[in-house]
Design an enzyme around this catalytic site. Structure first.
Site, PDB file in Angstrom:
ATOM      1  N   CYS A 109      -0.183  32.853  12.610  1.00 56.41           N
ATOM      2  CA  CYS A 109      -0.946  33.758  13.471  1.00 56.41           C
ATOM      3  C   CYS A 109      -1.700  34.756  12.600  1.00 56.41           C
ATOM      4  CB  CYS A 109      -0.016  34.486  14.433  1.00 56.41           C
ATOM      5  SG  CYS A 109       1.394  35.245  13.646  1.00 56.41           S
ATOM      6  N   PHE A 246      16.705  27.117  11.290  1.00 52.60           N
ATOM      7  CA  PHE A 246      17.734  27.375  12.307  1.00 52.60           C
ATOM      8  C   PHE A 246      18.939  28.116  11.723  1.00 52.60           C
ATOM      9  CE2 PHE A 246      15.423  23.699  14.069  1.00 52.60           C
ATOM     10  CZ  PHE A 246      15.055  24.227  15.291  1.00 52.60           C
ATOM     11  N   ARG A 248      21.189  30.700  11.999  1.00 56.09           N
ATOM     12  CA  ARG A 248      21.639  31.608  13.056  1.00 56.09           C
ATOM     13  C   ARG A 248      23.153  31.686  13.031  1.00 56.09           C
ATOM     14  NH1 ARG A 248      17.959  28.910  17.909  1.00 56.09           N
ATOM     15  NH2 ARG A 248      15.943  29.091  16.821  1.00 56.09           N
ATOM     16  N   LYS A 251      25.545  29.124  11.220  1.00 58.71           N
ATOM     17  CA  LYS A 251      24.981  27.777  11.207  1.00 58.71           C
ATOM     18  C   LYS A 251      23.608  27.786  10.554  1.00 58.71           C
ATOM     19  CE  LYS A 251      27.329  26.393  15.486  1.00 58.71           C
ATOM     20  NZ  LYS A 251      27.137  25.863  16.865  1.00 58.71           N
TER      21      LYS A 251
END
Length: 263
Positions: A109, A246, A248, A251
């Site tokens: 972006c 991922f 988080r 994990k």
């Protein structure tokens, strides 16, 4: 007022809650055009938060291999209005011309531009012997999101952080993910910090141009709590970069070169 609050702009909005409208004051982030001049000539303009402008300019030019080393910089000057950075430096003319020639619009972006994404530069395979425990990654990811003041104030920025071998962290925020990386790398370069044994934490997806920036600066590990693209995985695999998505809680998914994660 905190340092970050000066980048906020007040707006009046209609807030709808359970079909009831309220007129309230809210804040959003300032956005401005930064012009980078190289050896007296305009090199590029980019939309950004007018913060850490010198670091942004240096990080971008080094990401594009236009400047090879911090030692090649002779002068660095920020205009009084904060919207122009002048850099006087020894440059790689081929890389500069390639940037003008290719001008690939990246998916981050903010509409960033790169000249390296087509593989015009040959970068050696990263064989850095650097390992990190997964617990360190998990704890730093947690802090990464908790300590993002501009995001908490506006919900409108991305963040990048470099975790160094001694545990030091350097951070930067911007409206563009790629801008945030350029800024945080530029900060490290201007402080002569070694990023060859470090971890780059980023917000948002791990697309190819995000991974390419880590490759250009010989950063061995890049981490996000979201997903990579297929080309991002391929780029990391090809250049010896450990790619983690991922991330988080306790994990994480290790997509490439897992040997650097000490399990």
């Amino acid at each position: 007022m905190s340092d970050n609050e000066k980048y906020l702009k007040k707006v009046i909005i209609e807030k709808l809650i359970e079909n009831e409208a309220q007129t309230v004051e809210d804040v959003t982030i300032e956005e401005a055009r930064l012009n980078i001049y190289l050896n007296g000539e305009k090199a590029i303009s980019m939309m950004t938060i007018p913060k850490d402008q010198e670091a942004h300019a240096i990080g971008f030019l080094m990401s594009e291999n236009v400047i090879s080393s911090i030692a090649d910089i002779e002068e660095l000057h920020l205009s009084e209005n904060g919207l122009r950075v002048d850099v006087k430096a020894k440059i790689d003319e081929n890389s500069l011309q390639n940037l003008y020639k290719e001008k690939t619009l990246v998916s981050g972006c903010g509409g960033g531009v790169t000249g390296n994404i087509e593989g015009s530069l040959e970068i050696p395979f990263n064989q850095t012997a650097f390992k990190i425990e997964p617990e360190t990654i998990s704890s730093e990811v947690k802090k990464f999101y908790q300590e993002s003041e501009l995001y908490l104030l506006t919900g409108c920025v991305h963040k990048a952080m470099i975790y160094l071998l001694d545990g030091t962290t350097i951070t930067a925020e911007d409206i563009g993910r790629h801008n945030a990386i350029d800024k945080v790398v530029g900060k490290c370069k201007l402080q002569n910090l070694d990023t060859t044994k470090s971890i780059l934490f980023v917000s948002g997806r791990l697309s190819s141009e995000m991974v390419t920036k880590a490759v250009m600066h010989r950063i061995p590990i890049i981490v996000s709590r979201t997903a990579p693209t297929y080309l991002g995985v391929q780029t990391a695999h090809k250049h010896g970069l450990t790619l983690i998505g991922f991330a988080r809680g306790k994990k994480m998914n290790i997509y490439t070169h897992s040997g650097r994660i000490d399990v």
